[in-house]
Write a protein that holds these residues in place. Sequence first.
Motif, PDB file in Angstrom:
ATOM      1  N   SER A  10     -39.902  -2.849  13.669  1.00  0.00           N
ATOM      2  CA  SER A  10     -41.257  -3.365  13.384  1.00  0.00           C
ATOM      3  C   SER A  10     -42.305  -2.254  13.294  1.00  0.00           C
ATOM      4  O   SER A  10     -43.379  -2.462  12.750  1.00  0.00           O
ATOM      5  CB  SER A  10     -41.672  -4.375  14.459  1.00  0.00           C
ATOM      6  N   SER A  11     -41.984  -1.063  13.832  1.00  0.00           N
ATOM      7  CA  SER A  11     -42.971   0.032  13.806  1.00  0.00           C
ATOM      8  C   SER A  11     -42.898   0.853  12.529  1.00  0.00           C
ATOM      9  O   SER A  11     -43.738   1.713  12.294  1.00  0.00           O
ATOM     10  CB  SER A  11     -42.733   0.955  15.008  1.00  0.00           C
ATOM     11  N   GLY A  12     -41.908   0.590  11.678  1.00  0.00           N
ATOM     12  CA  GLY A  12     -41.745   1.385  10.461  1.00  0.00           C
ATOM     13  C   GLY A  12     -42.602   0.860   9.321  1.00  0.00           C
ATOM     14  O   GLY A  12     -43.371  -0.095   9.475  1.00  0.00           O
ATOM     15  N   VAL A  34     -38.329  -1.523  18.223  1.00  0.00           N
ATOM     16  CA  VAL A  34     -38.650  -0.152  17.809  1.00  0.00           C
ATOM     17  C   VAL A  34     -37.590   0.759  18.422  1.00  0.00           C
ATOM     18  O   VAL A  34     -36.796   0.319  19.256  1.00  0.00           O
ATOM     19  CB  VAL A  34     -40.056   0.300  18.301  1.00  0.00           C
ATOM     20  N   ASN A  35     -37.614   2.010  18.017  1.00  0.00           N
ATOM     21  CA  ASN A  35     -36.755   2.963  18.706  1.00  0.00           C
ATOM     22  C   ASN A  35     -37.542   3.561  19.868  1.00  0.00           C
ATOM     23  O   ASN A  35     -37.218   3.337  21.035  1.00  0.00           O
ATOM     24  CB  ASN A  35     -36.282   4.040  17.711  1.00  0.00           C
ATOM     25  N   ARG A  36     -38.668   4.244  19.522  1.00  0.00           N
ATOM     26  CA  ARG A  36     -39.476   4.889  20.562  1.00  0.00           C
ATOM     27  C   ARG A  36     -40.968   4.598  20.458  1.00  0.00           C
ATOM     28  O   ARG A  36     -41.720   4.997  21.357  1.00  0.00           O
ATOM     29  CB  ARG A  36     -39.335   6.407  20.445  1.00  0.00           C
ATOM     30  N   SER A  37     -41.416   3.971  19.388  1.00  0.00           N
ATOM     31  CA  SER A  37     -42.863   3.822  19.145  1.00  0.00           C
ATOM     32  C   SER A  37     -43.484   2.756  20.049  1.00  0.00           C
ATOM     33  O   SER A  37     -43.802   1.647  19.604  1.00  0.00           O
ATOM     34  CB  SER A  37     -43.122   3.459  17.686  1.00  0.00           C
ATOM     35  N   VAL A  38     -43.670   3.107  21.320  1.00  0.00           N
ATOM     36  CA  VAL A  38     -44.113   2.094  22.288  1.00  0.00           C
ATOM     37  C   VAL A  38     -45.567   1.670  22.108  1.00  0.00           C
ATOM     38  O   VAL A  38     -45.903   0.512  22.330  1.00  0.00           O
ATOM     39  CB  VAL A  38     -43.932   2.546  23.748  1.00  0.00           C
ATOM     40  N   LYS A 122     -30.790  -0.634   3.447  1.00  0.00           N
ATOM     41  CA  LYS A 122     -29.771  -0.490   2.397  1.00  0.00           C
ATOM     42  C   LYS A 122     -28.546   0.274   2.872  1.00  0.00           C
ATOM     43  O   LYS A 122     -27.445   0.076   2.386  1.00  0.00           O
ATOM     44  CB  LYS A 122     -30.379   0.167   1.157  1.00  0.00           C
ATOM     45  N   GLU A 123     -28.734   1.171   3.882  1.00  0.00           N
ATOM     46  CA  GLU A 123     -27.610   1.991   4.348  1.00  0.00           C
ATOM     47  C   GLU A 123     -26.455   1.119   4.848  1.00  0.00           C
ATOM     48  O   GLU A 123     -25.286   1.503   4.739  1.00  0.00           O
ATOM     49  CB  GLU A 123     -28.069   2.952   5.452  1.00  0.00           C
ATOM     50  N   THR A 124     -26.788  -0.050   5.404  1.00  0.00           N
ATOM     51  CA  THR A 124     -25.777  -0.991   5.870  1.00  0.00           C
ATOM     52  C   THR A 124     -24.847  -1.410   4.733  1.00  0.00           C
ATOM     53  O   THR A 124     -23.618  -1.440   4.876  1.00  0.00           O
ATOM     54  CB  THR A 124     -26.500  -2.215   6.486  1.00  0.00           C
TER      55      THR A 124
HETATM   56  P1  NDP Z   1     -39.396   3.998   8.834  1.00  0.00           P
HETATM   57  O1  NDP Z   1     -38.862   5.324   9.186  1.00  0.00           O
HETATM   58  O2  NDP Z   1     -40.836   3.881   8.473  1.00  0.00           O
HETATM   59  O3  NDP Z   1     -39.115   2.974  10.040  1.00  0.00           O
HETATM   60  C1  NDP Z   1     -37.853   2.901  10.647  1.00  0.00           C
HETATM   61  C2  NDP Z   1     -37.843   1.880  11.765  1.00  0.00           C
HETATM   62  O4  NDP Z   1     -36.553   1.902  12.388  1.00  0.00           O
HETATM   63  C3  NDP Z   1     -38.846   2.168  12.875  1.00  0.00           C
HETATM   64  O5  NDP Z   1     -39.253   0.950  13.447  1.00  0.00           O
HETATM   65  C4  NDP Z   1     -38.021   2.980  13.881  1.00  0.00           C
HETATM   66  O6  NDP Z   1     -38.534   2.937  15.210  1.00  0.00           O
HETATM   67  C5  NDP Z   1     -36.690   2.249  13.785  1.00  0.00           C
HETATM   68  N1  NDP Z   1     -35.544   3.094  14.129  1.00  0.00           N
HETATM   69  C6  NDP Z   1     -35.303   4.362  13.732  1.00  0.00           C
HETATM   70  N2  NDP Z   1     -34.131   4.808  14.218  1.00  0.00           N
HETATM   71  C7  NDP Z   1     -33.613   3.798  14.948  1.00  0.00           C
HETATM   72  C8  NDP Z   1     -32.430   3.635  15.711  1.00  0.00           C
HETATM   73  N3  NDP Z   1     -31.514   4.621  15.819  1.00  0.00           N
HETATM   74  N4  NDP Z   1     -32.205   2.459  16.322  1.00  0.00           N
HETATM   75  C9  NDP Z   1     -33.097   1.455  16.217  1.00  0.00           C
HETATM   76  N5  NDP Z   1     -34.259   1.544  15.518  1.00  0.00           N
HETATM   77  C10 NDP Z   1     -34.497   2.701  14.884  1.00  0.00           C
HETATM   78  O7  NDP Z   1     -38.481   3.443   7.657  1.00  0.00           O
HETATM   79  P2  NDP Z   1     -38.865   2.457   6.449  1.00  0.00           P
HETATM   80  O8  NDP Z   1     -39.609   1.288   6.951  1.00  0.00           O
HETATM   81  O9  NDP Z   1     -39.429   3.249   5.332  1.00  0.00           O
HETATM   82  O10 NDP Z   1     -37.410   2.001   5.968  1.00  0.00           O
HETATM   83  C11 NDP Z   1     -36.649   1.079   6.703  1.00  0.00           C
HETATM   84  C12 NDP Z   1     -35.449   0.655   5.857  1.00  0.00           C
HETATM   85  O11 NDP Z   1     -35.927  -0.026   4.706  1.00  0.00           O
HETATM   86  C13 NDP Z   1     -34.609   1.836   5.337  1.00  0.00           C
HETATM   87  O12 NDP Z   1     -33.274   1.471   5.292  1.00  0.00           O
HETATM   88  C14 NDP Z   1     -35.136   2.045   3.922  1.00  0.00           C
HETATM   89  O13 NDP Z   1     -34.174   2.595   3.059  1.00  0.00           O
HETATM   90  C15 NDP Z   1     -35.460   0.606   3.519  1.00  0.00           C
HETATM   91  N6  NDP Z   1     -36.483   0.487   2.482  1.00  0.00           N
HETATM   92  C16 NDP Z   1     -37.754   0.941   2.711  1.00  0.00           C
HETATM   93  C17 NDP Z   1     -38.732   0.853   1.743  1.00  0.00           C
HETATM   94  C18 NDP Z   1     -40.136   1.288   2.015  1.00  0.00           C
HETATM   95  O14 NDP Z   1     -41.023   1.054   1.156  1.00  0.00           O
HETATM   96  N7  NDP Z   1     -40.451   1.900   3.141  1.00  0.00           N
HETATM   97  C19 NDP Z   1     -38.426   0.274   0.428  1.00  0.00           C
HETATM   98  C20 NDP Z   1     -37.078  -0.212   0.305  1.00  0.00           C
HETATM   99  C21 NDP Z   1     -36.152  -0.096   1.299  1.00  0.00           C
HETATM  100  P3  NDP Z   1     -39.519   4.121  15.769  1.00  0.00           P
HETATM  101  O15 NDP Z   1     -40.847   3.921  15.084  1.00  0.00           O
HETATM  102  O16 NDP Z   1     -39.601   3.875  17.219  1.00  0.00           O
HETATM  103  O17 NDP Z   1     -38.858   5.407  15.400  1.00  0.00           O
END
Ligand code: NDP
Length: 382
Positions: A10-12, A34-38, A122-124
């Motif tokens: 949710s933090s990404g 999240v992973n670390r984004s508290v 998508k990596e999945t």
């Molecule tokens: P971000 O790097 O912005 O976010 C990644 C998220 O995953 C964060 O919430 C992060 O938490 C969490 N995370 C990272 N590592 C781990 C782990 N080992 N275990 C659990 N949670 C983890 O990525 P995006 O949002 O850009 O992309 C997410 C997915 O969506 C990717 O697979 C990407 O290819 C796909 N995608 C993204 C698009 C985009 O516009 N961004 C478009 C199309 C596909 P924390 O913040 O704590 O690190």
Amino acid sequence: MKRTLSILGSSGSIGRQTLKVAEVCGHKVAAITVNRSVELAEAQSRRFQPKLAVAVDEAAAADLRTRLADTEVKVLSGQEGLLEAAAMPEADTVVTAIVGVAGLRPTLAAIDAGKRIALANKETLVCAGELVMARAEEKGAEIVPVDSEHSAIFQCLQGCKNRGEVRRLIITASGGPFYGKNCKELSLVTKEQALKHPNWSMGAKITIDSATLMNKGLEFIEAMRLYDMPPERIQIVVHRESIVHSLVEFEDGAILAQLGSADMCLPIQYALTWPERVSGPAKPLDLLSCPPLTFQKPDLDTFRCLSLALECAEKGGTSTAVLNGANEAAVGLFLADKIGFLDIARLVETALDRVPFQSNPGLNNIFEADRAAREAVYQSAR
Ligand code: NDP
Ligand code: MG
């Protein structure tokens, strides 16, 4: 249609935009991870009142628990927390917005629980697409793509009752920030330049993948798995303007396309509400202010990551997991300033040469291929 969401990641970039869609469209949020984004997890928990908030990192989870002590939100950590969020009974839809193969197990857990999967991760599908799609069919779990190209194809396929009528899928690629550069020029590009995508704002890993064009290679494999298409029936075209998000060509020669502004809110929202359409936060597209639309061939000689991915798409088996694991490791090294831009393709190629190939892999073979690929990258980067 109002949904109740579990948002993994949710933090990404995708996670935050999903919350924006949820807020505007009135979907409930049952879990965030999240992973670390508290800090962000705390703010999101206070705003959306999920039942469960997960920080995978143990220390981060302890911090989050303290921060949310005055609320009703349950805080969990580790893989168990992630799997609980993926399968929680309150959620009908799981948004898989974790980056990397770390999303594979939770996606399978959500499938086993029969959820709708709004799939961004998508990596999945690149690592274990055949297995994941077979499991989804067996469990009756719907997989609806979030990736803009695959959402575009999904939208163009609505109403198509017989997949045999599809001649070709056409995936568009922006070409990334280094479009038109040659190998010599690519050897000089910096991390800062690679992190500046011309059209989309995204997380760091996918932004680098877009600069190497590995992202398009991963999307090619993702499309094969999602739509059960052989590689010869998928074409990649460079479309610099990122307005046509992808196309489907049918047997009669008709081509349907989906157009829109470069705003992930639309594909995220459609993955939640499909087959319904509702108004939401996505920026509308004004055709009269669009630049001319152009389409060109990708440069496979210069952008080696894309040609490696296309070779793996043909080969199948564990090769796609090796490709992905090696790429994740190499992109990590590039982001840590340990290697140069062209080393990413070089290291992925080395891993593909070194890690033994297996056809028809099970889940354990896939994780082993991923591990071996990362190890090959770290060894060769030294
Ligand atoms: P971000 O790097 O912005 O976010 C990644 C998220 O995953 C964060 O919430 C992060 O938490 C969490 N995370 C990272 N590592 C781990 C782990 N080992 N275990 C659990 N949670 C983890 O990525 P995006 O949002 O850009 O992309 C997410 C997915 O969506 C990717 O697979 C990407 O290819 C796909 N995608 C993204 C698009 C985009 O516009 N961004 C478009 C199309 C596909 P924390 O913040 O704590 O690190
Ligand atoms: Mg995409």
